[in-house]
Motif scaffolding. Structure first.
Motif, short mmCIF file in Angstrom:
data_model
loop_
_atom_site.label_atom_id
_atom_site.label_comp_id
_atom_site.label_asym_id
_atom_site.label_seq_id
_atom_site.Cartn_x
_atom_site.Cartn_y
_atom_site.Cartn_z
N ASN A 142 25.36 6.87 56.19
CA ASN A 142 26.74 7.32 56.29
C ASN A 142 26.99 7.78 57.72
O ASN A 142 26.30 8.66 58.22
N VAL A 143 28.00 7.19 58.36
CA VAL A 143 28.26 7.50 59.77
C VAL A 143 28.65 8.97 59.94
O VAL A 143 28.18 9.64 60.86
N LYS A 144 29.53 9.47 59.10
CA LYS A 144 29.96 10.86 59.22
C LYS A 144 28.78 11.81 59.12
O LYS A 144 28.62 12.73 59.95
N ASP A 145 27.93 11.62 58.13
CA ASP A 145 26.77 12.50 57.97
C ASP A 145 25.82 12.38 59.15
O ASP A 145 25.23 13.37 59.59
N ALA A 146 25.65 11.15 59.65
CA ALA A 146 24.75 10.95 60.79
C ALA A 146 25.24 11.69 62.02
O ALA A 146 24.45 12.30 62.75
N VAL A 147 26.55 11.63 62.27
CA VAL A 147 27.12 12.35 63.41
C VAL A 147 26.96 13.86 63.23
O VAL A 147 26.53 14.57 64.15
N MET A 148 27.25 14.36 62.03
CA MET A 148 27.14 15.80 61.80
C MET A 148 25.71 16.30 61.98
O MET A 148 25.49 17.36 62.57
N LYS A 149 24.75 15.56 61.48
CA LYS A 149 23.35 15.96 61.65
C LYS A 149 22.95 15.93 63.12
O LYS A 149 22.19 16.78 63.59
N THR A 150 23.47 14.98 63.86
CA THR A 150 23.12 14.85 65.28
C THR A 150 23.72 15.97 66.09
O THR A 150 23.02 16.62 66.89
N ILE A 151 25.00 16.25 65.92
CA ILE A 151 25.64 17.30 66.72
C ILE A 151 25.17 18.69 66.32
O ILE A 151 25.36 19.65 67.08
N SER A 152 24.54 18.81 65.17
CA SER A 152 24.03 20.12 64.75
C SER A 152 22.79 20.54 65.52
O SER A 152 22.44 21.72 65.54
N VAL A 153 22.13 19.58 66.17
CA VAL A 153 20.87 19.92 66.88
C VAL A 153 20.96 19.76 68.39
O VAL A 153 20.13 20.34 69.11
N ILE A 154 21.91 18.99 68.90
CA ILE A 154 21.99 18.85 70.36
C ILE A 154 22.75 20.04 70.95
O ILE A 154 23.72 20.52 70.39
N LYS A 155 22.28 20.48 72.11
CA LYS A 155 22.89 21.61 72.80
C LYS A 155 23.33 21.17 74.20
O LYS A 155 22.64 20.38 74.84
N GLY A 156 24.45 21.71 74.64
CA GLY A 156 24.94 21.38 75.97
C GLY A 156 26.43 21.13 75.94
O GLY A 156 27.12 21.51 74.99
N HIS A 157 26.93 20.51 76.98
CA HIS A 157 28.32 20.10 77.08
C HIS A 157 28.34 18.58 77.07
O HIS A 157 27.65 17.95 77.88
N TYR A 158 29.14 17.98 76.18
CA TYR A 158 29.07 16.53 76.06
C TYR A 158 30.31 15.96 75.40
O TYR A 158 31.04 16.64 74.67
N SER A 159 30.54 14.71 75.67
CA SER A 159 31.35 13.85 74.83
C SER A 159 30.60 12.52 74.77
O SER A 159 29.99 12.10 75.75
N PHE A 160 30.61 11.89 73.62
CA PHE A 160 29.94 10.60 73.50
C PHE A 160 30.71 9.72 72.54
O PHE A 160 31.47 10.19 71.68
N ILE A 161 30.53 8.42 72.71
CA ILE A 161 31.07 7.42 71.79
C ILE A 161 29.93 6.53 71.35
O ILE A 161 29.13 6.07 72.17
N ALA A 162 29.84 6.29 70.05
CA ALA A 162 28.78 5.45 69.50
C ALA A 162 29.40 4.25 68.80
O ALA A 162 30.43 4.37 68.13
N ILE A 163 28.76 3.10 68.95
CA ILE A 163 29.15 1.90 68.23
C ILE A 163 28.01 1.55 67.27
O ILE A 163 26.83 1.57 67.64
N PHE A 164 28.36 1.24 66.04
CA PHE A 164 27.40 0.84 65.01
C PHE A 164 27.54 -0.65 64.76
O PHE A 164 28.62 -1.22 64.89
N GLU A 165 26.44 -1.28 64.37
CA GLU A 165 26.45 -2.74 64.25
C GLU A 165 27.46 -3.24 63.21
O GLU A 165 27.88 -4.39 63.27
N ASN A 166 27.86 -2.37 62.28
CA ASN A 166 28.86 -2.78 61.29
C ASN A 166 30.28 -2.71 61.81
O ASN A 166 31.24 -2.96 61.08
N GLY A 167 30.44 -2.32 63.10
CA GLY A 167 31.75 -2.31 63.73
C GLY A 167 32.44 -0.97 63.74
O GLY A 167 33.55 -0.85 64.27
N GLN A 168 31.80 0.06 63.21
CA GLN A 168 32.39 1.39 63.25
C GLN A 168 32.18 2.03 64.62
O GLN A 168 31.18 1.78 65.30
N LEU A 169 33.14 2.87 65.00
CA LEU A 169 33.00 3.70 66.19
C LEU A 169 33.00 5.16 65.76
O LEU A 169 33.73 5.56 64.86
#
Length: 238
Positions: A142-169
């Motif tokens: 699940n893309v939403k869950d994957a993003v939430m789990k990822t941002i819960s552990v990274i620290k700093g100042h950031y913006s990022f964009i991810a592309i998934f092979e199924n075409g989701q951003l």
């Protein structure tokens, strides 16, 4: 400072992304790269130099697909090399990201991922994000869950964009700019309105601590806890 851009729509993504990167080149010009999705695969090209130089060498604009991401880099972690240029693919090659900012705890996260068998090819902090996304997506599907789990552990100042092979951003913002351009069923994600102003003056300024998911012509914005976030479309002065 780097520039990031994403496109999701009904036109060829790569030319739109390259044009946007050229307009944002003031944010970074050491290297440039583009990744697009087509037929459930991610194609990726990048190189050292300014946008026009790299495009002439590797034909960035020729990448197929109607969804994609792009980046121009101002090196912070790692030398100016093609390997360190963005986008960065995950180990599986099924996800790629572009990133602006600094991940302060990347060394700690990198060691943890290496213990789990992840291999890192670059010297950047950014590669941690994409492999965390892979790990979390594989465990949740699940893309939403994957993003939430990822941002819960990274620290700093950031913006990022991810592309998934199924075409989701997916994209996230924490103390670095992220703006969405909107034109009918076309969406532009960018560090700066210059990335999309040629195409639309309708913009959503993503609030700090929010993340975005684009799929099937549907835009969703959430806070970092996963709740629906309010947003408004404003007009940008040309």
């Amino acid at each position: 400072m780097c520039s990031i851009i994403g496109y999701y729509g009904n036109s060829g993504a790569a030319p739109i992304i390259v044009n946007g990167l050229k307009r944002m080149e003031y944010r970074g010009y050491d290297s440039v790269g583009v990744a697009t999705g087509s037929n459930n695969q991610i194609g990726l090209k990048k190189g050292v130099g300014k946008v026009d130089e790299v495009n002439s060498k590797v034909q960035l604009k020729e990448l197929p697909g109607k969804v994609g991401i792009g980046h121009t880099r101002w090196a912070t972690h790692g030398k100016v090399t093609t390997t360190n240029a963005h986008p960065h693919p995950s180990n599986s090659g099924k996800i790629a990201i572009v990133h602006n900012g600094i991940i302060e705890n990347f060394e700690e996260l990198k060691k943890e991922l290496e213990i789990e068998g992840y291999i890192f090819k670059s010297e950047t902090d950014s590669e941690v994000i994409v492999n965390l996304l892979q790990k979390n997506y594989e465990s949740t599907n699940n893309v939403k869950d994957a993003v939430m789990k990822t941002i819960s552990v990274i620290k700093g100042h950031y913006s990022f964009i991810a592309i998934f092979e199924n075409g989701q951003l997916a994209a996230a913002r924490f103390h670095e700019p992220l703006i969405i351009g909107v034109k009918e069923n076309n969406f532009f994600l960018s560090s700066d309105v210059l990335g999309f102003i040629e195409y639309t003056d309708n913009a959503i300024y993503v609030e700090n601590g929010n993340f975005v998911i684009l799929e099937k012509d549907d835009l969703q914005i959430f806070d970092f806890k996963g709740n629906n976030a309010e947003y408004e479309i404003t007009k940008v002065s040309k």
